[in-house]
Write a protein that holds these residues in place. Structure first.
Motif, short mmCIF file in Angstrom:
data_model
loop_
_atom_site.label_atom_id
_atom_site.label_comp_id
_atom_site.label_asym_id
_atom_site.label_seq_id
_atom_site.Cartn_x
_atom_site.Cartn_y
_atom_site.Cartn_z
N THR A 177 32.77 -15.35 -36.12
CA THR A 177 32.07 -14.81 -34.96
C THR A 177 32.90 -14.93 -33.68
OG1 THR A 177 30.95 -16.93 -34.64
CG2 THR A 177 29.79 -15.25 -35.94
N THR A 178 34.19 -15.19 -33.84
CA THR A 178 35.09 -15.32 -32.70
C THR A 178 36.02 -14.13 -32.62
OG1 THR A 178 35.03 -17.75 -32.78
CG2 THR A 178 36.87 -16.75 -31.61
N GLU A 205 30.23 -14.21 -30.86
CA GLU A 205 29.59 -15.30 -30.13
C GLU A 205 30.51 -15.89 -29.08
OE1 GLU A 205 28.14 -18.19 -32.87
OE2 GLU A 205 26.73 -16.80 -33.84
N ARG A 206 31.81 -15.70 -29.25
CA ARG A 206 32.76 -16.21 -28.27
C ARG A 206 34.04 -15.39 -28.35
NH1 ARG A 206 32.12 -19.13 -32.61
NH2 ARG A 206 30.24 -20.04 -31.71
N SER A 237 27.34 -9.46 -22.08
CA SER A 237 26.97 -9.91 -23.43
C SER A 237 26.55 -11.38 -23.44
CB SER A 237 28.14 -9.71 -24.40
OG SER A 237 29.20 -10.60 -24.09
N VAL A 243 28.47 -14.00 -23.86
CA VAL A 243 29.23 -14.83 -24.80
C VAL A 243 30.13 -15.81 -24.04
CG1 VAL A 243 29.20 -13.04 -26.57
CG2 VAL A 243 31.14 -13.17 -24.99
#
Length: 215
Positions: free
Chosen positions: A6-7, A32-33, A57, A59
């Motif tokens: 999720t990076t 997510e990041r 977003s 994030v």
């Protein structure tokens, strides 16, 4: 740019096409990041666009290498901003300076006040006005305000005549401030690409600026 779980990992020069590519990557994956590795910056318009996408977003942004100019602008878009747990804290840094023409290196009269106000807003008004003004109104295009992790004691902020190289004899220590107090990062914790947080310990080992040659 590429995804790892999720990076979203971003590195290299910032080019105009990156804005649309970043939008596609954000849409395609569950981001997510955003992790920034080494980048000297590049296209300012793309940097602003990506920063806005990150901000909207919500994030987090993480730093793992040297991130300067438009890369640092993108980093500042994060809701949570931190150094990566995988970063080499001797060398990882964020570099800020005023906008300029990519070809002539001439100062952008209109661009610098805009960037000053934007960074002041993103830092939640924590940036010292004189310090930020000095970074924005540099004499030479490569002059740069550099932030290392606050654990780099006793000084973790430098104003460098050539901020890309970070040579000791061309860098002036800026005492009594750090990336957290200036709102550049939102936490001293080191965050892994998986989102795990770790405490950073005070480190007196030589940094890239203290070393005889740039690392």
């Amino acid at each position: 740019m590429r995804m790892e779980g999720t990076t979203l990992i971003v590195s290299g020069s910032v080019v105009p096409e990156d804005a649309s590519l970043f939008a596609d990557m954000m849409t395609a994956g569950q981001v997510e990041r955003v992790l920034f590795r080494d980048s000297r910056g590049g296209d300012l318009k793309a940097g602003y666009s990506i920063a806005a996408q990150i901000e909207s977003s919500g994030v987090a942004t993480l730093l793992e290498g040297r991130c300067a100019s438009s890369c640092a602008i993108m980093f500042m878009g994060g809701k949570v901003r931190a150094f990566s747990a995988n970063a080499d804290l001797r060398t990882a840094s964020l570099g800020f300076h005023g906008s300029h023409d990519k070809v002539t290196k001439a100062a952008s009269v209109k661009g610098r006040p805009k960037l000053y106000n934007w960074l002041m807003t993103r830092s939640d008004q924590h940036f010292s006005p004189p310090l930020l003004a000095r970074a924005m109104y540099v004499e030479h295009a490569n002059d740069m305000l550099r932030f290392l992790h606050p654990s780099r004691r006793p000084v973790s902020v430098y104003f460098c005549q050539d901020g890309q190289k970070m040579k000791k004899d061309e860098c002036e220590p800026v005492p009594e401030v750090d990336a957290l107090s200036q709102g550049v990062i939102t936490t001293n914790a080191l965050i892994s690409p998986r989102g795990e947080a770790f405490a950073a310990t005070v480190n007196h080992e030589p940094s890239a600026i203290d070393a005889p040659e740039p690392l």
